[in-house]
Design a protein around this motif. Sequence first.
Motif, PDB file in Angstrom:
ATOM      1  N   PHE A  99      -4.891   9.210   6.585  1.00 22.05           N
ATOM      2  CA  PHE A  99      -5.689   9.262   5.360  1.00 22.05           C
ATOM      3  C   PHE A  99      -5.656  10.668   4.760  1.00 22.05           C
ATOM      4  CE2 PHE A  99      -9.640   9.994   3.064  1.00 22.05           C
ATOM      5  CZ  PHE A  99      -9.757   8.860   2.280  1.00 22.05           C
ATOM      6  N   LEU A 100      -5.907  11.682   5.589  1.00 27.82           N
ATOM      7  CA  LEU A 100      -5.949  13.059   5.099  1.00 27.82           C
ATOM      8  C   LEU A 100      -4.570  13.560   4.692  1.00 27.82           C
ATOM      9  CD1 LEU A 100      -8.497  14.662   7.600  1.00 27.82           C
ATOM     10  CD2 LEU A 100      -8.838  14.182   5.159  1.00 27.82           C
ATOM     11  N   TYR A 101      -3.538  13.108   5.383  1.00 21.43           N
ATOM     12  CA  TYR A 101      -2.178  13.514   5.020  1.00 21.43           C
ATOM     13  C   TYR A 101      -1.860  13.072   3.594  1.00 21.43           C
ATOM     14  CZ  TYR A 101       2.843  14.325   5.333  1.00 21.43           C
ATOM     15  OH  TYR A 101       4.117  14.786   5.105  1.00 21.43           O
ATOM     16  N   HIS A 102      -2.183  11.829   3.278  1.00 26.94           N
ATOM     17  CA  HIS A 102      -1.927  11.325   1.933  1.00 26.94           C
ATOM     18  C   HIS A 102      -2.860  11.959   0.908  1.00 26.94           C
ATOM     19  CE1 HIS A 102      -0.115   7.519   3.945  1.00 26.94           C
ATOM     20  NE2 HIS A 102       0.797   8.451   3.748  1.00 26.94           N
ATOM     21  N   LEU A 103      -4.095  12.232   1.326  1.00 30.05           N
ATOM     22  CA  LEU A 103      -5.044  12.911   0.434  1.00 30.05           C
ATOM     23  C   LEU A 103      -4.529  14.305   0.069  1.00 30.05           C
ATOM     24  CD1 LEU A 103      -7.907  13.190  -0.884  1.00 30.05           C
ATOM     25  CD2 LEU A 103      -8.682  14.085   1.312  1.00 30.05           C
ATOM     26  N   LEU A 129      -3.771   0.621   5.335  1.00 32.14           N
ATOM     27  CA  LEU A 129      -2.955  -0.111   4.370  1.00 32.14           C
ATOM     28  C   LEU A 129      -3.343   0.176   2.920  1.00 32.14           C
ATOM     29  CD1 LEU A 129      -2.769  -3.599   6.124  1.00 32.14           C
ATOM     30  CD2 LEU A 129      -0.856  -2.033   5.754  1.00 32.14           C
ATOM     31  N   SER A 130      -4.639   0.255   2.645  1.00 31.57           N
ATOM     32  CA  SER A 130      -5.080   0.179   1.252  1.00 31.57           C
ATOM     33  C   SER A 130      -5.493   1.494   0.611  1.00 31.57           C
ATOM     34  CB  SER A 130      -6.264  -0.801   1.146  1.00 31.57           C
ATOM     35  OG  SER A 130      -7.400  -0.305   1.834  1.00 31.57           O
ATOM     36  N   HIS A 131      -5.712   2.567   1.372  1.00 26.34           N
ATOM     37  CA  HIS A 131      -6.293   3.767   0.747  1.00 26.34           C
ATOM     38  C   HIS A 131      -5.455   4.347  -0.394  1.00 26.34           C
ATOM     39  CE1 HIS A 131      -3.744   5.630   3.907  1.00 26.34           C
ATOM     40  NE2 HIS A 131      -3.645   6.636   3.070  1.00 26.34           N
ATOM     41  N   PRO A 132      -4.099   4.293  -0.366  1.00 27.49           N
ATOM     42  CA  PRO A 132      -3.360   4.833  -1.514  1.00 27.49           C
ATOM     43  C   PRO A 132      -3.607   4.066  -2.820  1.00 27.49           C
ATOM     44  CG  PRO A 132      -1.935   4.749   0.410  1.00 27.49           C
ATOM     45  CD  PRO A 132      -3.172   3.962   0.741  1.00 27.49           C
ATOM     46  N   ILE A 133      -4.007   2.794  -2.716  1.00 32.75           N
ATOM     47  CA  ILE A 133      -4.329   2.031  -3.932  1.00 32.75           C
ATOM     48  C   ILE A 133      -5.463   2.716  -4.670  1.00 32.75           C
ATOM     49  CG2 ILE A 133      -5.279  -0.136  -4.814  1.00 32.75           C
ATOM     50  CD1 ILE A 133      -3.933  -1.568  -2.513  1.00 32.75           C
ATOM     51  N   PHE A 134      -6.500   3.074  -3.947  1.00 33.13           N
ATOM     52  CA  PHE A 134      -7.679   3.675  -4.569  1.00 33.13           C
ATOM     53  C   PHE A 134      -7.437   5.138  -4.924  1.00 33.13           C
ATOM     54  CE2 PHE A 134      -9.073   0.183  -1.800  1.00 33.13           C
ATOM     55  CZ  PHE A 134      -9.613  -0.640  -2.773  1.00 33.13           C
ATOM     56  N   PHE A 135      -6.546   5.794  -4.190  1.00 32.54           N
ATOM     57  CA  PHE A 135      -6.111   7.120  -4.622  1.00 32.54           C
ATOM     58  C   PHE A 135      -5.463   7.023  -5.998  1.00 32.54           C
ATOM     59  CE2 PHE A 135      -5.414   9.103  -0.124  1.00 32.54           C
ATOM     60  CZ  PHE A 135      -6.788   9.225   0.021  1.00 32.54           C
ATOM     61  N   GLY A 136      -4.597   6.018  -6.182  1.00 32.98           N
ATOM     62  CA  GLY A 136      -3.898   5.850  -7.449  1.00 32.98           C
ATOM     63  C   GLY A 136      -4.848   5.525  -8.593  1.00 32.98           C
ATOM     64  N   ILE A 137      -5.823   4.649  -8.327  1.00 32.75           N
ATOM     65  CA  ILE A 137      -6.806   4.292  -9.361  1.00 32.75           C
ATOM     66  C   ILE A 137      -7.606   5.519  -9.780  1.00 32.75           C
ATOM     67  CG2 ILE A 137      -8.903   2.961  -9.816  1.00 32.75           C
ATOM     68  CD1 ILE A 137      -7.754   0.776  -7.992  1.00 32.75           C
ATOM     69  N   PHE A 138      -8.047   6.283  -8.782  1.00 25.63           N
ATOM     70  CA  PHE A 138      -8.825   7.482  -9.095  1.00 25.63           C
ATOM     71  C   PHE A 138      -7.976   8.504  -9.832  1.00 25.63           C
ATOM     72  CE2 PHE A 138     -10.488  11.705  -8.150  1.00 25.63           C
ATOM     73  CZ  PHE A 138     -11.819  11.554  -8.554  1.00 25.63           C
ATOM     74  N   GLY A 192     -11.310  11.834  -1.881  1.00 24.53           N
ATOM     75  CA  GLY A 192     -11.531  11.443  -0.497  1.00 24.53           C
ATOM     76  C   GLY A 192     -12.636  10.416  -0.352  1.00 24.53           C
ATOM     77  N   ILE A 193     -13.742  10.621  -1.050  1.00 25.71           N
ATOM     78  CA  ILE A 193     -14.886   9.701  -0.946  1.00 25.71           C
ATOM     79  C   ILE A 193     -14.534   8.333  -1.499  1.00 25.71           C
ATOM     80  CG2 ILE A 193     -17.236   9.251  -1.783  1.00 25.71           C
ATOM     81  CD1 ILE A 193     -17.674  12.313  -1.715  1.00 25.71           C
ATOM     82  N   VAL A 194     -13.940   8.310  -2.686  1.00 23.24           N
ATOM     83  CA  VAL A 194     -13.570   7.028  -3.313  1.00 23.24           C
ATOM     84  C   VAL A 194     -12.535   6.299  -2.473  1.00 23.24           C
ATOM     85  CG1 VAL A 194     -12.414   5.983  -5.302  1.00 23.24           C
ATOM     86  CG2 VAL A 194     -14.160   7.737  -5.654  1.00 23.24           C
ATOM     87  N   GLY A 195     -11.509   7.017  -2.034  1.00 24.88           N
ATOM     88  CA  GLY A 195     -10.453   6.388  -1.240  1.00 24.88           C
ATOM     89  C   GLY A 195     -10.979   5.814   0.059  1.00 24.88           C
TER      90      GLY A 195
END
Length: 359
Positions: free
Chosen positions: A19-23, A278-287, A306-309
């Motif tokens: 999660f943090l790596y992608h963040l 699986l899904s955290h990059p989706i919400f990174f993209g939306i944000f 980070g919080i939203v994702g």
Amino acid sequence: MKQIFEIYWLRFYGCLAVFLYHLLDRVNQYADNVYLDLTRLSTVLGTPTFIFISIFLFTIRYGKTIPAGFLRQRVKYLLIPYITYAIIYSVSEYCLAEGHSLDPGYGQLLVNYLIYCDWHGYFLLIAIQFYAFYWCYMRYDLGRYLNATVGVMIGTLISMLYWGSTTALDITLPGYLLWVIPIGWLYIFFFAIRVARQYYYDRLDSGLGLRGQAALLAVSFMVMIGVVLMTDIELSSKEAWVMPLFLLFIGVTMRLFKGRGAPAFVRMINRHSFGIYLSHPIFFGIFEVISQKLDFGLIGYTLLLGIVGFLCSLGLSALANRHPLSGLIMGRQLRIGAAAGVSSQTAAHADRQYNLRVT
């Protein structure tokens, strides 16, 4: 039920590391500096940790006694979410790229995600291959020809040569296919089996012990910090220098957290780790889309991202798993008690069926 608390902590780290790596990868687009690189250094062991956990638990729980439908069940729970999210991510990228001069078209995007594994779900295909390898290794007693101890040494050498040569020779394949090839992760397979055997006989404190390995791990990290400060080294789990670092990390973690109970928050992350992964990059993209219209500043952007994702991916996992079918499609949550524990009866049966001697 014997609880293997070390696995709770390892899975907790693995989930947060990915999660943090992608963040940080997102933040790096706006603030590329050495401090972010040093932070990312602590996240590069996430993917190897997940591979280790699976093979370790299989060895502890099953040994040679592979249950009927072992491969079918596990492939189902990985392949269906892989297809689901490959479609979701390809559709998302198409919607963002449509009309752009570099728009490759949806057909090509779907091939990139589904066939070339051009997203972080490449890990699921690695896992499937190692599940099949585990089944073959135990089913045909391949340990007679290549035991775990020798396998760790040979596997580590092969993996280091693989990643080193692909980097030095600049070898590339479409998408993440280069990463999906299991040769680069071979050392983890044998290492997980060996640690499981040591764990069973409570021999994890052999050799250097906790203090010795912790000191060596600290020195290794200090060396890598120096390398980061002086060079433009690639910070990824797909580098030759990661292998010894990972072996030390697992050794220290398995000793340090042995018998230490996991708090509710750690258990919750464990339960939803697959869905979060699986899904955290989706919400990174939306944000990301929303943030382009607002000025949060770098710190605000990072915290909110980070919080939203985290909360949205956690919420999606919890919502999807209210029904078994949607949980299967979107990523099944783990049954923590069964996944991180093994009954004494099961362990005794495994000992009879599978020679757990440390070799």
